[in-house]
Design a protein around this motif. Structure first.
Motif, PDB file in Angstrom:
ATOM      1  N   PRO A 169       0.966  -1.349   0.146  1.00 55.16           N
ATOM      2  CA  PRO A 169      -0.132   0.114   0.059  1.00 55.16           C
ATOM      3  C   PRO A 169       0.780   1.135  -0.040  1.00 55.16           C
ATOM      4  O   PRO A 169       1.997   1.455   0.502  1.00 55.16           O
ATOM      5  CB  PRO A 169      -0.833  -0.015   1.299  1.00 55.16           C
ATOM      6  CG  PRO A 169      -0.823  -1.542   1.765  1.00 55.16           C
ATOM      7  CD  PRO A 169       0.437  -1.850   1.010  1.00 55.16           C
ATOM      8  N   SER A 170       0.711   2.421  -0.758  1.00 55.98           N
ATOM      9  CA  SER A 170       1.336   3.580  -0.633  1.00 55.98           C
ATOM     10  C   SER A 170       1.370   4.156   0.610  1.00 55.98           C
ATOM     11  O   SER A 170       0.605   4.145   1.600  1.00 55.98           O
ATOM     12  CB  SER A 170       0.494   4.482  -1.735  1.00 55.98           C
ATOM     13  OG  SER A 170       0.340   4.092  -2.831  1.00 55.98           O
ATOM     14  N   ALA A 171       2.455   4.941   0.859  1.00 48.11           N
ATOM     15  CA  ALA A 171       2.845   5.486   2.101  1.00 48.11           C
ATOM     16  C   ALA A 171       1.992   6.651   2.207  1.00 48.11           C
ATOM     17  O   ALA A 171       2.086   7.842   1.341  1.00 48.11           O
ATOM     18  CB  ALA A 171       4.217   5.738   2.328  1.00 48.11           C
ATOM     19  N   THR A 172       1.149   6.923   3.488  1.00 51.72           N
ATOM     20  CA  THR A 172       0.278   8.213   3.572  1.00 51.72           C
ATOM     21  C   THR A 172       0.805   8.672   4.867  1.00 51.72           C
ATOM     22  O   THR A 172       0.323   9.919   5.387  1.00 51.72           O
ATOM     23  CB  THR A 172      -1.301   7.879   3.593  1.00 51.72           C
ATOM     24  OG1 THR A 172      -1.344   6.683   4.602  1.00 51.72           O
ATOM     25  CG2 THR A 172      -1.595   7.499   2.418  1.00 51.72           C
ATOM     26  N   TYR A 199      -0.838  -1.900  -4.002  1.00 55.10           N
ATOM     27  CA  TYR A 199      -1.779  -1.492  -2.773  1.00 55.10           C
ATOM     28  C   TYR A 199      -2.000  -2.806  -1.970  1.00 55.10           C
ATOM     29  O   TYR A 199      -3.150  -2.726  -1.407  1.00 55.10           O
ATOM     30  CB  TYR A 199      -3.089  -0.921  -3.437  1.00 55.10           C
ATOM     31  CG  TYR A 199      -3.130  -0.033  -4.411  1.00 55.10           C
ATOM     32  CD1 TYR A 199      -2.338   1.289  -4.246  1.00 55.10           C
ATOM     33  CD2 TYR A 199      -3.506  -0.301  -5.614  1.00 55.10           C
ATOM     34  CE1 TYR A 199      -2.241   2.206  -5.109  1.00 55.10           C
ATOM     35  CE2 TYR A 199      -3.452   0.646  -6.854  1.00 55.10           C
ATOM     36  CZ  TYR A 199      -2.888   1.955  -6.574  1.00 55.10           C
ATOM     37  OH  TYR A 199      -2.582   2.717  -7.375  1.00 55.10           O
ATOM     38  N   ALA A 200      -1.212  -3.839  -2.157  1.00 51.91           N
ATOM     39  CA  ALA A 200      -1.746  -4.991  -1.614  1.00 51.91           C
ATOM     40  C   ALA A 200      -0.985  -5.354  -0.054  1.00 51.91           C
ATOM     41  O   ALA A 200       0.255  -5.622  -0.130  1.00 51.91           O
ATOM     42  CB  ALA A 200      -1.316  -6.140  -2.635  1.00 51.91           C
ATOM     43  N   LEU A 238      -7.564   4.900   4.175  1.00 54.40           N
ATOM     44  CA  LEU A 238      -7.505   3.448   3.510  1.00 54.40           C
ATOM     45  C   LEU A 238      -6.081   2.834   3.756  1.00 54.40           C
ATOM     46  O   LEU A 238      -5.945   1.633   4.190  1.00 54.40           O
ATOM     47  CB  LEU A 238      -8.015   3.588   2.428  1.00 54.40           C
ATOM     48  CG  LEU A 238      -8.094   2.057   1.466  1.00 54.40           C
ATOM     49  CD1 LEU A 238      -8.977   1.086   2.206  1.00 54.40           C
ATOM     50  CD2 LEU A 238      -8.359   1.878   0.022  1.00 54.40           C
ATOM     51  N   PHE A 239      -5.086   3.498   3.004  1.00 59.35           N
ATOM     52  CA  PHE A 239      -3.611   2.779   2.972  1.00 59.35           C
ATOM     53  C   PHE A 239      -3.164   2.807   4.518  1.00 59.35           C
ATOM     54  O   PHE A 239      -2.553   1.554   4.508  1.00 59.35           O
ATOM     55  CB  PHE A 239      -2.852   3.671   2.202  1.00 59.35           C
ATOM     56  CG  PHE A 239      -2.940   3.604   0.756  1.00 59.35           C
ATOM     57  CD1 PHE A 239      -3.555   2.342   0.002  1.00 59.35           C
ATOM     58  CD2 PHE A 239      -3.242   4.556  -0.033  1.00 59.35           C
ATOM     59  CE1 PHE A 239      -3.748   2.230  -1.392  1.00 59.35           C
ATOM     60  CE2 PHE A 239      -3.436   4.447  -1.583  1.00 59.35           C
ATOM     61  CZ  PHE A 239      -3.684   3.363  -2.038  1.00 59.35           C
ATOM     62  N   ASN A 291     -11.389   1.681  -6.756  1.00 62.68           N
ATOM     63  CA  ASN A 291     -10.204   1.143  -7.203  1.00 62.68           C
ATOM     64  C   ASN A 291      -9.160   0.513  -6.884  1.00 62.68           C
ATOM     65  O   ASN A 291      -8.528  -0.430  -6.841  1.00 62.68           O
ATOM     66  CB  ASN A 291      -9.873   2.237  -8.319  1.00 62.68           C
ATOM     67  CG  ASN A 291      -8.637   2.167  -9.144  1.00 62.68           C
ATOM     68  OD1 ASN A 291      -7.365   2.415  -8.645  1.00 62.68           O
ATOM     69  ND2 ASN A 291      -8.602   1.468 -10.260  1.00 62.68           N
ATOM     70  N   ARG A 292      -8.907   1.446  -5.548  1.00 61.44           N
ATOM     71  CA  ARG A 292      -7.605   0.944  -4.791  1.00 61.44           C
ATOM     72  C   ARG A 292      -7.872  -0.414  -4.110  1.00 61.44           C
ATOM     73  O   ARG A 292      -7.277  -1.251  -3.693  1.00 61.44           O
ATOM     74  CB  ARG A 292      -7.074   2.107  -3.929  1.00 61.44           C
ATOM     75  CG  ARG A 292      -6.761   3.279  -4.267  1.00 61.44           C
ATOM     76  CD  ARG A 292      -5.818   3.190  -5.710  1.00 61.44           C
ATOM     77  NE  ARG A 292      -5.548   4.596  -6.163  1.00 61.44           N
ATOM     78  CZ  ARG A 292      -6.094   5.443  -6.922  1.00 61.44           C
ATOM     79  NH1 ARG A 292      -7.419   5.154  -7.345  1.00 61.44           N
ATOM     80  NH2 ARG A 292      -5.533   6.542  -7.225  1.00 61.44           N
ATOM     81  N   LEU A 293      -9.207  -0.285  -3.510  1.00 63.65           N
ATOM     82  CA  LEU A 293      -9.605  -1.474  -2.641  1.00 63.65           C
ATOM     83  C   LEU A 293      -9.839  -2.713  -3.280  1.00 63.65           C
ATOM     84  O   LEU A 293      -9.358  -3.805  -3.126  1.00 63.65           O
ATOM     85  CB  LEU A 293     -10.903  -1.100  -1.834  1.00 63.65           C
ATOM     86  CG  LEU A 293     -11.593  -2.152  -0.948  1.00 63.65           C
ATOM     87  CD1 LEU A 293     -10.655  -2.653   0.229  1.00 63.65           C
ATOM     88  CD2 LEU A 293     -13.092  -1.648  -0.572  1.00 63.65           C
TER      89      LEU A 293
END
Ligand code: AMP
Ligand code: MG
Length: 357
Positions: free
Chosen positions: A149-152, A242-243, A312-313, A343-345
Motif C-alpha cells: 500500500p502507498s505510504a500516507t 496496494y496489497a 484506507l492505506f 479502484n484501490r480497494l
C-alpha cells in the motif's frame, strides 16, 4: 542512515535546503504531498532515477511521475498543449497528473522509454518548497516498496525505504490519502488512466464552460479495461498495487441489512480464535455491534467517503499483522472519490488471486 526531519523542523528553510542539496547530489529524499508520500530523485540524474526503481523493487517499464512547481516549469519538460494549460489553470496545484508528449531533452529513464511523460504540480507547501529549492523537477513515485500500500505517513515510507534514502521529511498524514487522478492527454478522447480525487465529469465541466467540449473530452477508462491494458501508453497499469500480505475481502450490499449479512458470511468459515480486522462506516459498525458480530474483531470506523479514502492505506498497513487472518473493508457507492477508493480497494482485495495466477 536516513535522517528523519519532522514536520515542525521541516518548516524551517535550512532542513529543506539540506534535503534539496542531497537531491542535487543524486540522493533520494522522501517528501510529503497532498496525495501520498513521494520517493524523490532529481530528474537530471539518471543514476538517481535508476536508484528509485531499485529502492522500490519497481519494474523498469513502469514510468515515474515528475513533480514541478508551476505551469512554466511544466512546459520545460512537456511539449505545448492547450488542454494541459486549461487543466493546469483550473486544477493545479493539486491532485491531478497529466500525461503529455515529452520534450526530447527529458531522460527516458523517467518515462520507461515512452515519448509521453506524466507530470503533476503538487500543492503541499513542503513539496513546493523542495522543488523550488532544487530549481528542477523531482521524479517521485509513491514512497513504498512496489506492491505494498502507498505510504500516507512518513513512518510508512521510512519503514519501506530507510536504507535507500538520505532524508525523510515528515509533514504529517497525507490529506487526500489516495494517489492523483492520471489523465492521458496524448490520446483522443482523453482518458483517465487512474481514478483519483478529480473525476472525468469535473474535468469536462471546465472544457464545456470554455466551449472546448467535445473537441476536448475526458472519458473514464473502465476498470476492467484498465486492468487488462498493457499497451505502450501505460505500462504501469499492468502491475499490481496496494496489497497487504493478509487476505482482504470487501463487504458489499445495496442496503445496510445486506452488508450485515455479507459481513457475517465472510466470517463464517473462520475459527473463533482467528483474528479479524474490519474497516467499516460507523453506521455499519453500530449495527454489527448490536448483533454481537464485532466481539473479537479489531475495528476501525470511518465517518464519510472522504475520511475512508484519507485513511484506507494506513489502515491496510496497520491491520497487516502476521497473526491477522482476514481484513474486511466496506465498499462505497458513489461517483466522486468513491470511484478512486473502490479502484484501490479492489486491487488490494484481488492481490491474492493475482499472485496465484
Ligand atoms: P506511482 O507508481 O504511484 O508513482 O504512479 C505512477 C504511475 O503513473 C505509473 O504506474 C503509470 O501507470 C503512470 N504513468 C507514469 N508515466 C506515464 C506515461 N508516460 N504514460 C502513462 N502512464 C504513466
Ligand atoms: Mg505507487
Amino acid at each position: 542512515m536516513a535522517k528523519l526531519i519532522d514536520a515542525s523542523e521541516a518548516a524551517d528553510d535550512i532542513s529543506i535546503q539540506e534535503a534539496a542539496t542531497a537531491l542535487m547530489a543524486g540522493e533520494l529524499v522522501v517528501f510529503p504531498t497532498e496525495t501520498v508520500y513521494g520517493l524523490g530523485a532529481i530528474v537530471s540524474n539518471e543514476d538517481a532515477l535508476r536508484h528509485i526503481y531499485r529502492a522500490k523493487g519497481r519494474p523498469s517499464d513502469n514510468p515515474l511521475i515528475i513533480h514541478v512547481s508551476d505551469e512554466e516549469m511544466f512546459f520545460q519538460y512537456a511539449k505545448d498543449s492547450e488542454a494541459a494549460s486549461i487543466l493546469i489553470n483550473h486544477f493545479c496545484p493539486g491532485p491531478l497528473t497529466l500525461v503529455v508528449p515529452a520534450r526530447d531533452s527529458l531522460s527516458r529513464v523517467i518515462t520507461a522509454g515512452l515519448d509521453t511523460v506524466a507530470i503533476r504540480i503538487p500543492c503541499h507547501p513542503l513539496a513546493q518548497d523542495l522543488i523550488r529549492a532544487t530549481g528542477e523537477a523531482i521524479a517521485a513515485p509513491s514512497a513504498n516498496r512496489s506492491g505494498r500500500p502507498s505510504a500516507t505517513r512518513a513512518s510508512d515510507a521510512f519503514e519501506d525505504l530507510e536504507n535507500d534514502i538520505a532524508y525523510c521529511i515528515d509533514g504529517g498524514p497525507s490529506e487526500v490519502g489516495l494517489e492523483s487522478t492520471i489523465v492521458d492527454l496524448s490520446v483522443e478522447p482523453f482518458q483517465i488512466l487512474r481514478p483519483g480525487y478529480y473525476t472525468a465529469e469535473t474535468l469536462n465541466l471546465v472544457f464545456k464552460r470554455l466551449g472546448k467540449y467535445p473537441k476536448f473530452q475526458v472519458v473514464e477508462a473502465p476498470i476492467q479495461e484498465m486492468a487488462k491494458q498493457q499497451g505502450p501508453k501505460a505500462p504501469g497499469m499492468k502491475y499490481r498495487h496496494y496489497a497487504p500480505e493478509t487476505e482482504v475481502l470487501i463487504i458489499e450490499g445495496s442496503s445496510l441489512e445486506k452488508r450485515i449479512s455479507d459481513f457475517s458470511k465472510k466470517c463464517a468459515d473462520l475459527d473463533p480464535s482467528d483474528s479479524i480486522a474490519a474497516f467499516v462506516s460507523s453506521e455499519l459498525a453500530s449495527q454489527l455491534e448490536a448483533r454481537g458480530l464485532l466481539d473479537s474483531v479489531e475495528l476501525i470506523q470511518f465517518s464519510s467517503p472522504v475520511d475512508a479514502s484519507h485513511r484506507l492505506f494506513a489502515v491496510l498497513r496497520d491491520f497487516d499483522q502476521p497473526n491477522t487472518r482476514r481484513i474486511l473493508v466496506e465498499s462505497l457507492d458513489g461517483d466522486t472519490i468513491e470511484i478512486a477508493y473502490m479502484n484501490r480497494l479492489r486491487k488490494a482485495a484481488s492481490s491474492k488471486q493475482e499472485a496465484l495466477k
